[in-house]
Design an enzyme around this catalytic site. Structure first.
Site, PDB file in Angstrom:
ATOM      1  N   LYS A 128       0.807  -1.221   0.000  1.00 59.96           N
ATOM      2  CA  LYS A 128       0.000   0.000   0.000  1.00 59.96           C
ATOM      3  C   LYS A 128       0.842   1.274   0.000  1.00 59.96           C
ATOM      4  O   LYS A 128       0.325   2.361  -0.256  1.00 59.96           O
ATOM      5  CB  LYS A 128      -0.960  -0.001   1.193  1.00 59.96           C
ATOM      6  CG  LYS A 128      -2.074  -1.030   1.064  1.00 59.96           C
ATOM      7  CD  LYS A 128      -3.042  -0.959   2.231  1.00 59.96           C
ATOM      8  CE  LYS A 128      -4.187  -1.945   2.041  1.00 59.96           C
ATOM      9  NZ  LYS A 128      -5.171  -1.915   3.138  1.00 59.96           N
TER      10      LYS A 128
ATOM     11  N   LYS B 257      -6.306  -9.096  -7.262  1.00 61.78           N
ATOM     12  CA  LYS B 257      -7.584  -9.353  -6.611  1.00 61.78           C
ATOM     13  C   LYS B 257      -8.539  -8.188  -6.842  1.00 61.78           C
ATOM     14  O   LYS B 257      -8.133  -7.023  -6.810  1.00 61.78           O
ATOM     15  CB  LYS B 257      -7.352  -9.555  -5.112  1.00 61.78           C
ATOM     16  CG  LYS B 257      -8.613  -9.914  -4.332  1.00 61.78           C
ATOM     17  CD  LYS B 257      -8.296 -10.070  -2.854  1.00 61.78           C
ATOM     18  CE  LYS B 257      -9.556 -10.317  -2.034  1.00 61.78           C
ATOM     19  NZ  LYS B 257      -9.275 -10.405  -0.588  1.00 61.78           N
TER      20      LYS B 257
ATOM     21  N   LYS C 110     -12.593  -3.227  -3.982  1.00 68.98           N
ATOM     22  CA  LYS C 110     -13.749  -2.337  -3.920  1.00 68.98           C
ATOM     23  C   LYS C 110     -13.343  -0.874  -3.972  1.00 68.98           C
ATOM     24  O   LYS C 110     -14.195  -0.003  -4.147  1.00 68.98           O
ATOM     25  CB  LYS C 110     -14.579  -2.617  -2.673  1.00 68.98           C
ATOM     26  CG  LYS C 110     -13.845  -2.509  -1.370  1.00 68.98           C
ATOM     27  CD  LYS C 110     -14.735  -2.995  -0.222  1.00 68.98           C
ATOM     28  CE  LYS C 110     -13.979  -3.104   1.096  1.00 68.98           C
ATOM     29  NZ  LYS C 110     -13.459  -1.857   1.579  1.00 68.98           N
TER      30      LYS C 110
END
Length: 331
Positions: free
Chosen positions: A115, A198, A201
């Site tokens: 991240k 993956k 959202k």
């Protein structure tokens, strides 16, 4: 003890739009096992703020996640549904566990590295760095026996287990050491536009994911535009990650096996697969969307349900926190 149900803890962040990946990989399975266990299903809003959030949007998303939890079939009679931030024990225990966790352990967390790859660790919040300790506190606060986790969270669960064992060794038996909950049916859903990552959202492109609240026609359009592989054979193989992903979604949505689907589409093209998959996903999500929108039309009722769940969570977690404080000399 053998007659008691095992405690299960899990949660989803109210950031971005919940996707079919959240449904097939987590929510659908929570519903399937909810009567077998004592469940605490949380909306982990404190985790969401490790990166900047629009406060108004975040408040709306918290209600949206609650509505989706209920719409997919989670029943407050069988599970406690609540907001993480409404139970102060999460943050208090996180601080206690921060004093037990090791800096080196946190620095090795792959999600933190992933991240911060763009902005660098110097620009990341301290909350993002200590996120795994808050996750450990979430789980240990309820003495959860089992935690449903995907591959991307296994490292965090292992840290939770390490922290629990270290605390127990240092201060005396206090926490249950949680185990991963291996679900018989689970799907790892990849991005429609990039089958190597993956489905997220929080992705910037709407074409990356199918949102649970997407309209049926939007779902069909997204599936039509999904990336495919070279060739035309509909098979789930290592050299066809895009078609494998579509078949995985189709299988998890309908309950049909991959070999059954491969046989059905033998000699047929990607277009047929996408058309039928779009219809299947739209049909599966339509009643969930309808019910969620009904629930969202009465925000006061949703808030009341969350308040009741949060009170139950506070009552269940208070003895654990009290014990941890006392053992550390803070009683």
């Amino acid at each position: 003890m053998s007659d008691q149900k095992q405690r299960v803890f899990s949660g989803i962040q109210p950031s971005g739009n919940l996707t079919i990946g959240n449904y097939l990989g987590a929510l659908k399975n929570w519903v399937a096992v909810q009567q077998e266990n004592e469940n605490f299903f949380c909306i982990v809003d404190l985790h969401a703020i490790t990166v900047p959030q629009d406060p108004k949007v975040l408040a709306e998303k918290i209600r949206e996640v609650a509505a989706i939890y209920l719409a997919v079939g989670l029943d407050p009679r069988h599970c406690t549904i609540f907001r993480q931030s409404a139970v102060p024990g999460h943050t208090e225990l996180a601080w206690l566990l921060n004093c037990v966790a090791r800096f080196g352990e946190l620095s090795r967390m792959t999600q933190f590295k992933d991240k911060t790859v763009r902005g660098g660790s110097d620009s990341a919040s301290a909350g993002l760095f200590t996120y795994p300790v808050l996750m450990a506190a979430d789980i240990l606060l309820y003495n959860a026996d089992l935690v449903p986790v995907g591959d991307d969270q296994r490292q965090h669960l292992e840290l939770s287990r390490t922290i629990a064992r270290r605390f127990n060794h240092t201060y005396g038996e206090t926490f249950v050491v949680p185990k991963p909950m291996i679900l018989s049916a689970g799907a790892r859903v990849m991005g429609l536009d990039d089958p190597t990552v993956k489905m997220s959202k929080s992705a910037g492109s709407p074409g990356h994911y199918i949102a649970i609240l997407d309209e049926p026609d939007v779902i069909r359009k997204k599936v039509r535009r999904a990336k495919t592989d070279s060739g035309s054979e509909v098979t789930a193989t290592a050299d066809k990650p895009a078609i494998t992903n579509l078949l995985d979604i189709y299988s998890a949505t309908t309950g049909r096996t991959i070999p059954e689907l491969e046989d059905e589409y033998e000699g047929r093209g990607y277009g047929d697969l996408k058309r039928d998959l779009g219809d299947a996903v739209a049909e599966a999500l339509a009643p969930i969307r309808t019910r969620a929108l009904e629930l969202l039309s009465d925000p006061a009722e949703l808030d009341s349900l969350l308040a009741a769940g949060s009170e139950k969570a506070r009552e269940a977690s208070a003895p654990v926190l009290r014990d941890a404080r006392s053992r550390m000399g803070l009683g």
